[in-house]
Design a protein around this motif. Structure first.
Motif, mmCIF file in Angstrom:
data_model
loop_
_atom_site.group_PDB
_atom_site.id
_atom_site.type_symbol
_atom_site.label_atom_id
_atom_site.label_comp_id
_atom_site.label_asym_id
_atom_site.label_seq_id
_atom_site.Cartn_x
_atom_site.Cartn_y
_atom_site.Cartn_z
ATOM 1 N N HIS A 118 0.821 -1.213 0.000
ATOM 2 C CA HIS A 118 0.000 0.000 0.000
ATOM 3 C C HIS A 118 0.859 1.268 0.000
ATOM 4 O O HIS A 118 0.460 2.301 -0.550
ATOM 5 N N PHE A 119 2.030 1.197 0.631
ATOM 6 C CA PHE A 119 2.915 2.358 0.751
ATOM 7 C C PHE A 119 4.277 1.864 1.212
ATOM 8 O O PHE A 119 4.413 0.715 1.668
ATOM 9 N N PRO A 120 5.308 2.688 1.118
ATOM 10 C CA PRO A 120 6.644 2.268 1.553
ATOM 11 C C PRO A 120 6.674 2.044 3.066
ATOM 12 O O PRO A 120 5.924 2.674 3.813
ATOM 13 N N PRO A 121 7.542 1.155 3.534
ATOM 14 C CA PRO A 121 7.623 0.880 4.974
ATOM 15 C C PRO A 121 7.863 2.144 5.787
ATOM 16 O O PRO A 121 8.702 2.977 5.441
ATOM 17 N N GLY A 122 7.071 2.278 6.853
ATOM 18 C CA GLY A 122 7.247 3.388 7.780
ATOM 19 C C GLY A 122 6.517 4.653 7.416
ATOM 20 O O GLY A 122 6.538 5.620 8.190
ATOM 21 N N GLU A 123 5.840 4.692 6.276
ATOM 22 C CA GLU A 123 5.197 5.938 5.846
ATOM 23 C C GLU A 123 4.039 6.330 6.764
ATOM 24 O O GLU A 123 3.859 7.501 7.101
ATOM 25 N N ARG A 124 3.236 5.351 7.139
ATOM 26 C CA ARG A 124 2.085 5.628 8.002
ATOM 27 C C ARG A 124 1.555 4.319 8.573
ATOM 28 O O ARG A 124 2.060 3.238 8.249
ATOM 29 N N HIS A 125 0.535 4.438 9.396
ATOM 30 C CA HIS A 125 -0.117 3.269 9.998
ATOM 31 C C HIS A 125 -1.300 2.828 9.135
ATOM 32 O O HIS A 125 -2.047 3.667 8.624
ATOM 33 N N LEU A 126 -1.466 1.533 8.971
ATOM 34 C CA LEU A 126 -2.663 0.959 8.364
ATOM 35 C C LEU A 126 -2.893 -0.397 9.024
ATOM 36 O O LEU A 126 -2.015 -1.258 9.008
ATOM 37 N N TYR A 127 -4.079 -0.560 9.592
ATOM 38 C CA TYR A 127 -4.360 -1.795 10.330
ATOM 39 C C TYR A 127 -4.070 -3.004 9.454
ATOM 40 O O TYR A 127 -4.491 -3.057 8.295
ATOM 41 N N ASN A 128 -3.368 -3.992 10.013
ATOM 42 C CA ASN A 128 -2.826 -5.059 9.183
ATOM 43 C C ASN A 128 -2.638 -6.326 9.997
ATOM 44 O O ASN A 128 -1.888 -6.346 10.977
ATOM 45 N N GLY A 129 -3.335 -7.382 9.598
ATOM 46 C CA GLY A 129 -3.183 -8.665 10.266
ATOM 47 C C GLY A 129 -2.063 -9.509 9.694
ATOM 48 O O GLY A 129 -1.466 -10.331 10.398
ATOM 49 N N ALA A 130 -1.725 -9.316 8.402
ATOM 50 C CA ALA A 130 -0.690 -10.130 7.774
ATOM 51 C C ALA A 130 0.654 -9.965 8.476
ATOM 52 O O ALA A 130 1.411 -10.933 8.627
ATOM 53 N N ALA B 136 6.721 -0.884 25.736
ATOM 54 C CA ALA B 136 5.504 -1.577 25.306
ATOM 55 C C ALA B 136 4.254 -0.745 25.549
ATOM 56 O O ALA B 136 3.263 -0.876 24.820
ATOM 57 N N LEU B 137 4.280 0.127 26.555
ATOM 58 C CA LEU B 137 3.111 0.920 26.918
ATOM 59 C C LEU B 137 3.198 2.359 26.414
ATOM 60 O O LEU B 137 2.432 3.220 26.856
ATOM 61 N N THR B 138 4.097 2.614 25.492
ATOM 62 C CA THR B 138 4.263 3.953 24.933
ATOM 63 C C THR B 138 3.682 4.006 23.521
ATOM 64 O O THR B 138 4.036 3.180 22.677
ATOM 65 N N PRO B 139 2.795 4.964 23.234
ATOM 66 C CA PRO B 139 2.269 5.101 21.867
ATOM 67 C C PRO B 139 3.404 5.340 20.874
ATOM 68 O O PRO B 139 4.365 6.039 21.178
ATOM 69 N N GLN B 140 3.259 4.787 19.671
ATOM 70 C CA GLN B 140 4.327 4.871 18.677
ATOM 71 C C GLN B 140 3.952 5.689 17.442
ATOM 72 O O GLN B 140 4.743 6.507 16.991
ATOM 73 N N VAL B 141 2.765 5.458 16.879
ATOM 74 C CA VAL B 141 2.408 6.097 15.610
ATOM 75 C C VAL B 141 0.930 6.481 15.631
ATOM 76 O O VAL B 141 0.111 5.798 16.249
ATOM 77 N N PRO B 142 0.562 7.576 14.961
ATOM 78 C CA PRO B 142 -0.857 7.939 14.870
ATOM 79 C C PRO B 142 -1.634 6.893 14.071
ATOM 80 O O PRO B 142 -1.182 6.437 13.024
ATOM 81 N N GLU B 143 -2.791 6.527 14.568
ATOM 82 C CA GLU B 143 -3.670 5.640 13.809
ATOM 83 C C GLU B 143 -4.415 6.399 12.716
ATOM 84 O O GLU B 143 -4.750 5.845 11.678
ATOM 85 N N ARG B 144 -4.714 7.647 12.999
ATOM 86 C CA ARG B 144 -5.463 8.477 12.052
ATOM 87 C C ARG B 144 -5.149 9.939 12.331
ATOM 88 O O ARG B 144 -4.652 10.276 13.404
ATOM 89 N N GLU B 145 -5.440 10.788 11.378
ATOM 90 C CA GLU B 145 -5.148 12.201 11.548
ATOM 91 C C GLU B 145 -6.195 12.901 12.399
ATOM 92 O O GLU B 145 -5.874 13.771 13.200
ATOM 93 N N GLU B 146 -7.461 12.542 12.208
ATOM 94 C CA GLU B 146 -8.532 13.235 12.895
ATOM 95 C C GLU B 146 -8.788 12.635 14.277
ATOM 96 O O GLU B 146 -8.446 11.481 14.542
ATOM 97 N N LYS B 147 -9.382 13.437 15.145
ATOM 98 C CA LYS B 147 -9.817 12.929 16.435
ATOM 99 C C LYS B 147 -11.110 12.123 16.265
ATOM 100 O O LYS B 147 -11.909 12.386 15.368
ATOM 101 N N VAL B 148 -11.288 11.143 17.131
ATOM 102 C CA VAL B 148 -12.530 10.386 17.180
ATOM 103 C C VAL B 148 -13.003 10.389 18.626
ATOM 104 O O VAL B 148 -12.226 10.089 19.537
ATOM 105 N N ARG B 149 -14.246 10.785 18.837
ATOM 106 C CA ARG B 149 -14.815 10.932 20.181
ATOM 107 C C ARG B 149 -13.987 11.873 21.051
ATOM 108 O O ARG B 149 -13.910 11.725 22.261
#
Length: 371
Positions: free
Chosen positions: A171-183, A288-301
């Protein structure tokens, strides 16, 4: 040792003093009854149980009620177990977070982009195509097409999933952004097998379940007759019966991206063990308990959402962590596992009907954060 890694102080006396466990239990009971929830809810504070409530039926076929000791599949909540097992290997020096992942899974995916690291797949920033693209806008139709062409009963081990994504374009080069991924987590499961010389399920049992005190957690398949395990149910729009079992609707066995079987007590024990350093040392627990990357740009709730190592973190406007944990959804399975550091509360919601835990989870969230 308590390593909440919240960016704020530990539980404040004021917040803890205002918390109303009776009111929370009443809110849970009311919401569960109103929504026809089937499953269990457990809330602990500082590792001690405040309450566990069971609702509905574990088996509609035999009219067996859910109890606090009923075990449920937890779907993607299991990703957190995989992540912790990998971090234990990092801590021992067996692997490094910035190792090229292909060096550990070459037998299964020799053409994997060598720029992709262990860290990338843990944080879901690798960009690789997924075995099923959960973020697709037309995921229901795509899931139907996948299951029509690839019988789910053939997906019984991590290696069985690889042909479903090995040839996909990234989908994009490694490290560019977060995208939920089970593989990526499937590949982490194969890494664990190679690095420990143990089957994935044995590695998780010995590396995570045992030290966390998750005494009834395991990996029963849908076609196993394990004791005290809830059957999973779908609620079709049409049909002769109001419920169908999920035996033909989801994968029969767990994999590294989801599917372990646990009680609510197992899950809250895991949370407590993780943040108190019983699974990882001090430095690695903090990571392990430190946030690493944004899941999305916008706020939710009203929250910023960030992903870490198998955990989603909700942050307030001051970058303080309000909640961390993971969700799990598959046909006939709905699960939530959360920790609220400001109140030192752990919440497990386990349902055996599709899409049933989410609303109840937010009811609990709103009751906790209102105090």
């Amino acid at each position: 040792m308590n390593l909440l890694s919240t960016g704020v102080a530990m539980t404040s006396a004021d917040a803890a003093g205002r918390f109303d466990p009776v009111g929370l239990e009443e809110a849970v009971a009311k919401a569960a009854e109103a929504g026809g929830f089937s499953g269990t809810v457990r809330v602990t504070r500082r590792g001690e149980p405040l309450f566990t409530r069971a609702f509905g039926l574990a088996s509609r076929r035999w009219a067996v009620a859910n109890t606090p000791d009923t075990r449920f599949r937890v779907a993607s909540v299991s990703k957190t177990f995989t992540a912790v097992a990998v971090l234990r290997l990092v801590e021992r020096g067996r692997i490094r977070l910035d190792d090229a992942l292909v060096d550990h899974v070459r037998e299964h995916m020799p053409h994997l982009d060598p720029r992709i690291t262990v860290r990338h797949v843990l944080t879901m920033t690798s960009g690789i195509g997924d075995w099923f693209e959960e973020s697709s806008a037309d995921w229901e139709a795509e899931w139907a097409a996948l299951t029509a062409s690839h019988p789910l009963y053939l997906l019984r081990d991590n290696k069985d999933y690889v042909p479903l994504f090995a040839g996909k374009r990234p989908h994009f080069p490694p490290g560019e952004r977060h995208l939920y991924n089970g593989a990526g987590y499937i590949l982490l499961g194969l890494l664990l097998e190679a690095a420990t010389d143990r089957p994935f399920e044995q590695a998780i049992t010995e590396e995570v379940f045992a030290p966390a005190g998750m005494s009834t957690a395991g990996f029963w398949a849908l076609d196993d007759l394990g004791p005290d395990i809830a059957e999973g149910y779908l609620t079709p729009a049409t049909g002769l019966t109001p419920y169908r079992t999920n035996h033909y609707a989801t994968t029969p066995r767990a994999a590294a991206d989801g599917g372990a079987t646990c009680t609510a007590a197992d899950l809250t024990a895991f949370n407590h063990a993780l943040r108190h350093g019983r699974l990882l040392g001090e430095e690695m627990t903090r990571l392990a308990l430190t946030p690493q990357v944004p899941e999305r740009e916008e706020k939710v709730r009203g929250y910023r959402w960030m992903y870490g190592f198998g955990l989603t973190h909700l942050l307030d406007d001051e970058a303080g962590i309000v909640r961390w944990g993971h969700t799990g959804e598959e046909d006939g399975v709905s699960a939530r596992l959360y920790h609220y550091p400001r109140h030192d509360l752990d919440v497990a919601v386990l349902g055996n009907v599709s899409w049933s835990a989410g609303d109840l989870g937010w009811t609990i969230h709103d009751a906790i954060t209102a105090t």
